[in-house]
Scaffold this motif. Sequence first.
Motif, mmCIF file in Angstrom:
data_model
loop_
_atom_site.group_PDB
_atom_site.id
_atom_site.type_symbol
_atom_site.label_atom_id
_atom_site.label_comp_id
_atom_site.label_asym_id
_atom_site.label_seq_id
_atom_site.Cartn_x
_atom_site.Cartn_y
_atom_site.Cartn_z
ATOM 1 N N LEU A 80 -0.153 1.094 2.869
ATOM 2 C CA LEU A 80 -0.431 1.959 1.724
ATOM 3 C C LEU A 80 -0.499 3.439 2.091
ATOM 4 N N ALA A 83 2.842 5.136 1.828
ATOM 5 C CA ALA A 83 3.292 5.061 0.439
ATOM 6 C C ALA A 83 2.592 6.087 -0.442
ATOM 7 N N ILE A 84 1.255 6.098 -0.412
ATOM 8 C CA ILE A 84 0.516 6.995 -1.306
ATOM 9 C C ILE A 84 0.609 8.441 -0.840
ATOM 10 N N ALA A 133 5.809 -1.232 -1.985
ATOM 11 C CA ALA A 133 4.627 -0.619 -2.595
ATOM 12 C C ALA A 133 5.007 0.599 -3.425
ATOM 13 N N VAL A 134 5.873 1.458 -2.889
ATOM 14 C CA VAL A 134 6.284 2.671 -3.610
ATOM 15 C C VAL A 134 7.012 2.322 -4.900
ATOM 16 N N PHE A 167 4.562 -0.003 -7.368
ATOM 17 C CA PHE A 167 3.445 0.678 -8.027
ATOM 18 C C PHE A 167 3.912 1.916 -8.795
ATOM 19 N N SER A 219 1.307 7.585 -7.444
ATOM 20 C CA SER A 219 0.166 7.654 -6.527
ATOM 21 C C SER A 219 -1.104 7.166 -7.200
ATOM 22 N N LEU A 254 -1.120 3.476 -6.888
ATOM 23 C CA LEU A 254 -1.381 3.121 -5.497
ATOM 24 C C LEU A 254 -2.837 3.349 -5.124
ATOM 25 N N TYR A 286 -5.531 1.188 -2.804
ATOM 26 C CA TYR A 286 -5.796 1.748 -1.480
ATOM 27 C C TYR A 286 -7.180 1.429 -0.936
ATOM 28 N N GLY A 316 -4.280 -3.675 -8.573
ATOM 29 C CA GLY A 316 -3.460 -3.297 -7.420
ATOM 30 C C GLY A 316 -4.137 -3.566 -6.104
#
Length: 628
Positions: free
Chosen positions: A124, A127-128, A358-359, A362, A365, A368, A372, A427
């Motif tokens: 994560l 990704a975030i 994940a990107v 979701f 941000s 995500l 997280y 999530g």
Amino acid sequence: MNNDAPARNSTTAALALLALGVVFGDIGTSPLYAVKETFSAEHGIPLNAENILGGLSTIFWALMIVVTFKYVTLIMRADNKGEGGIMALLALASSAVKNSSRSHAVILLLGVIGASLFYGDAVLTPAISVLSAVEGLEVGTAAFRPYVIPIAVIVLVTLFAFQRHGSAVVGALFGPVCALWFLSLGAVGVHNIIQNPMVLWALNPVYAFGFVTGHSFASFVVLGAVLLAFTGAEALYADMGHFGKRAIRIAWFGLVLPALVLNYFGQGALLIINPGAIANPFYHAYPDWALYPMIALATAATVIASQAVITGTYSVTKQAVQLGFLPRLNIQHTSVKQIGQIYIPSINWILLISVLLAVIGFGSSSNLASAYGVAVAGTMLIDTILTFFVIRYKWGIPVIVAAISTGFFIFVDMAFFSASLLKVFDGGWFPVFVGTAIFLLMVTWRRGREILIARLRQSSVPLEAFLDSLMRSPPVRVAGTAIFMTSTPGSVPHALLHNLAHNKVLHERVIFLTVIIKDVPWVPPDERVIIEDLGNNCFQLTVNFGFKDRPDIMQVLDQCREYELEFQPLQTSFFLSRETVIPSIRYEGMALWRERMFATLARNASSPVEYFNLPANRVIEVGTQVEI
């Protein structure tokens, strides 16, 4: 006068600069999304001046309690010969209670859960971080909105594709880029605070107490967003061995903490004046002319944060392999100077696929952010619990003192972890799923190896008795040295039995080599080799490595010259037993599906030739089937 002092101070300053990127990259990019999520309308807390002060105060005191007091002050003292991180802490805590089988089992379980959650965090974080940085393009113009995810994907694919080249080149840029990043965070924070200095009242913990108690259930829910402000705090402890406590503490107190607090307070000052900026308070805090330069700088900072997490994933994986929680993997060393710089292809590509899922899955941000917190809060809670065992049993601190020193932090960690669990269906299931999968792999491999070794011992012959019997009517001795690698010292290796059965010969010199991984990061060279003379030119060679050492057998054989045991590479052959695991219901062990999983893992484990750096043209592998 101490002439070494200037050099030592210079080295510490250099390490502190490098630590800005590697250690603080993750927590340093939290301002991109932490304030936005803390004051999200979904929590049902009105966005007014009093609540903004309360939220800022909560973020500030969370940083102080969790990062400054817990990690920097307490947990960094629990080092395993200078090393930190969940695996180092697990080894330290388990060695402290080795006389208590129940406590030892609990610690192993907690450590594996913590390491498993780390992998969820590792998915994560890139990704975030990258997605939140690229989302700044939407602030400039809505026309960029359709391109946010594709750009983030391109950045991430490029980052992961670069890993095979090593991080040394990029690493040289980590410190300066992150120094610029933190300076810009602090500068824009000061700019906005000057326009509305009332936000400084948030330093008063009374505002934090009112915020987390004055909004009924919403006060509890919002803790799941506040914890986003200190994601990456565990990196202070995990990277302690690379930079040292002093450098990390100097960087934290000297630049990182002031910059983060100023930026958070600056975003709060902006929101009090302009509540509409909540759509993206980080980028709205900057003047228009600075928007796109900051997007570029934020993207660079998030790439650095992601790089640090990726590198950490390789390190944790290597340690898990060494400690027997994962099968052997192809580990490539990308630097001839720095042994810690490694690359694990299989982990790299699995991680990339997971990050991209994940990107894309979701999509933002904010989405995500809901996922997280679970992994982060869970890992931090386990760190604190393991620290209790170290304080109580390793340091011998009275139980009441150990309970008080860690109990407060456990209470705080439990509050954040419980709040993050509320996001499981929004999530939070994603890191839980990743962590559960890794946990299952780890415990299955660990238990499977225990069962396999037990089965091998049952069918093995005691080594000393076998050699005594063999030498009464010895076979033909041929020139050269035979090294039989075995995980069951004291028992006859299957490879030796097969060699005698098929070739009817015994080498002039026979070495039974066993590799043991100790619960310490590094084993000193003078403690690495133990040689026992078994008679008739046969020797038991025990090699000790730490869980961060590179298990290089050829290097160890060179070292044996000091013990008057010299090896000629062209006269030395290595005999390895390669077990083919057969799942069976005939014996007590694991559930059949777990035995099949273990058999699959064993079948796909990397070759011991590469793992132990053996010369491929001098290795003979002998297969054997083992039912478990």
